[in-house]
Design an enzyme around this catalytic site. Structure first.
Site, short mmCIF file in Angstrom:
data_model
loop_
_atom_site.label_atom_id
_atom_site.label_comp_id
_atom_site.label_asym_id
_atom_site.label_seq_id
_atom_site.Cartn_x
_atom_site.Cartn_y
_atom_site.Cartn_z
NE ARG A 251 -2.30 0.62 4.01
CZ ARG A 251 -1.64 1.20 5.01
NH1 ARG A 251 -1.06 2.38 4.85
NH2 ARG A 251 -1.53 0.60 6.18
CG HIS A 255 -5.90 1.88 7.08
ND1 HIS A 255 -6.01 0.59 6.61
CD2 HIS A 255 -7.06 2.15 7.73
CE1 HIS A 255 -7.21 0.10 6.98
NE2 HIS A 255 -7.85 1.03 7.65
CE1 TYR A 264 1.21 1.97 9.10
CE2 TYR A 264 0.06 3.75 10.21
CZ TYR A 264 0.19 2.90 9.13
OH TYR A 264 -0.70 2.98 8.08
#
Ligand SMILES: Cc1ncc(C[n+]2csc(CCOP(=O)(O)OP(=O)(O)O)c2C)c(N)n1
Ligand SMILES: [Mg+2]
Length: 353
Positions: A251, A255, A264
Site C-alpha cells: 500500500r 490506510h 508506524y
C-alpha cells in the site's frame, strides 16, 4: 516444494519478462489503461476528501495490479465480494465511476439499480473478513444448482486473523466449494505489520491446513495475477474446489484519509520489488513487447483525467440528498443548537455566517 513457497511472476521487477507469456497486445493495453484510470481516480478521491467533498477514503495506490489482474480474470457471471479498498476492482468490473463516487459521498450505490436475481458484484464490506463465509455460501449454492460459476472474495492480510477467515476456508475445503480466496497482502493491517499478524512464513501456505492449494503471486505484476487467478477460477468451475491466492503487494499511501503511515512504518523495511510501482512495471512491459509510445502514454493519461473529471461532475450534479434530513429522526424535541444549525443550513442558507 509446494506452490505456496514460490512466487509467480511474468515480469521481472526491473523490467522484461521472466516467464513466457501469451497476453495479447489488446489485453495488455486494456489492463494498463484501467490501471491508469484507477490511479487517477485514487489521487482525485484523496483530494476530494481533503476538500470535504467525499467521506473517508481508503486509497489503493500500489495495489492496482492485484485488483485489476484478479477481476480481469473473472467472467461477468462469477461472483465478486470486494472490500472497502477495492475501488479498482469496481472499475475493472465495469461499474460506473459516478456510482462509485456517489457511494463515497453517502448517496447510495450501484446495488440500488440491481435486480437481486442478477447481482454478481456484491457491496463492499467494512467489517473485516465477514464477506468470506458469504462467498463460500454463494459458491456452495451454485454448486448445488449445478451452475458453471465461481466466486472470488477479496480481503487483506489482517483478515487472516479473523475467525471468519478460518471458518470459511475450512468449509470451502470440506465441501470443495468453487471459491477463490484472494488475499491482497499489502504488508500492513492499519499499523500492524504482516510479521505481527501471523507466524506463518506465508499466507498462501495456510491453505494446506484446509486441504487445498495456496499460491503466492507477485501482486505488482498484473499479468501474473491475471494468470494465477484465471487458473484458480477455472479449476473451481471445473469441480477442483477452492484456492487461496496470496497477492504480495504494498500500500503506497495511508490506510485511509484519516491515517498517517509515517507514524508506524519505514518504507525501507519492505523488499525493493514490493515498492516498485505496478504501473511502471506494466508500462515497461508494454514498451518492450508492444511498442507503447509516449503518444500512447499521453493519450491514456488525458483520457483517464477526463473520465474522472466527468464522473466527479456527474456525481456532484446529483441532487438526491436533502441536507435538512440530517436534522430529522434523532430528537422528538430538537435542541436549540440544532434548531439554529438547521436555520443556518436549510432555512437561510444564503446568509453569510
Ligand atoms: C471486525 C473488524 N475489526 C476491526 C476493524 C477495524 N479495521 C478496519 S481496517 C482494519 C485493518 C485490516 O487490514 P487488512 O485486512 O490487512 O486490509 P487492508 O486495510 O490492509 O487492505 C481494521 C482492523 C474492522 N473494520 N472490522
Ligand atoms: Mg493489509
Amino acid at each position: 516444494m509446494s506452490k505456496a513457497d514460490n512466487i509467480v511472476r511474468v515480469m521481472s521487477p526491473g523490467g522484461s519478462q521472466v516467464t513466457d507469456h501469451s497476453v495479447s497486445a489488446e489485453r495488455a493495453r486494456s489492463l494498463y489503461e484501467t490501471m491508469v484510470l484507477a490511479r487517477t481516480f485514487d489521487e482525485k478521491a484523496v483530494s476530494l476528501h481533503r476538500q470535504g467533498r467525499i467521506g473517508t477514503y481508503a486509497p489503493m495506490a500500489g495495489q492496482e495490479a492485484a485488483q485489476i489482474g484478479a477481476v480481469a480474470a473473472m467472467p461477468d457471471r462469477d461472483y465478486l465480494f470486494p472490500t472497502y479498498r477495492d475501488h479498482a476492482m469496481f472499475l475493472q468490473r465495469g461499474v460506473d465511476l459516478r456510482e462509485v463516487l456517489l457511494h463515497l459521498s453517502g448517496e447510495g450505490n450501484y446495488i440500488d439499480h440491481e435486480d437481486p436475481a442478477d447481482l454478481t458484484t456484491f457491496p463492499i464490506t467494512i467489517p473485516i473478513a465477514t464477506q468470506l463465509p458469504h462467498a463460500v455460501g454463494v459458491g456452495m449454492a451454485a454448486k448445488y444448482k449445478g451452475d458453471d460459476v465461481a466466486s472470488l472474495v477479496s480481503f487483506g492480510d489482517g483478515a487472516t486473523s479473523e475467525g471468519d477467515f478460518h471458518e470459511a476456508l475450512n468449509f470451502a475445503g470440506v465441501f470443495e466449494t468453487p471459491t477463490v480466496f484472494f488475499c491482497q497482502n499489502n504488508g500492513y493491517a492499519i499499523s500492524v505489520p504482516r510479521e505481527r499478524q501471523t507466524a506463518s512464513a506465508t499466507i498462501a501456505q495456510k491453505a494446506q491446513a484446509y486441504g487445498f492449494d495456496g499460491v503466492r503471486v507477485d501482486g505488482n505484476d498484473v499479468f501474473a495475477v491475471y494468470d494465477v487467478v484465471s487458473e484458480a477460477l477455472e479449476n473451481a468451475r471445473n469441480g477442483g474446489g477452492p484456492t487461496l491466492v496470496e497477492a504480495v503487494t504494498y500500500r503506497k499511501g495511508a490506510h485511509t484519509t484519516t491515517d498517517d503511515p509515517s507514524k508506524y512504518r519505514d518504507e525501507s523495511d519492505a523488499e525493493d520489488w514490493r515498492l516498485e510501482d505496478p504501473l511502471d512495471r506494466a508500462r515497461t512491459y508494454l514498451e518492450e513487447e508492444f511498442g507503447w509510445s509516449e503518444t500512447d502514454e499521453a493519450a491514456t493519461q488525458e483520457w483517464a483525467t477526463e473520465t474522472v473529471r466527468e464522473a466527479v461532475a456527474a456525481a456532484e450534479d446529483h441532487t438526491g440528498l436533502d441536507p435538512g434530513e440530517m436534522f430529522e429522526h434523532a430528537y422528538a424535541d430538537m435542541p436549540a443548537h440544532l434548531r439554529e444549525q438547521r436555520r443556518q443550513l436549510v432555512d437561510e442558507p444564503q446568509v453569510d455566517h
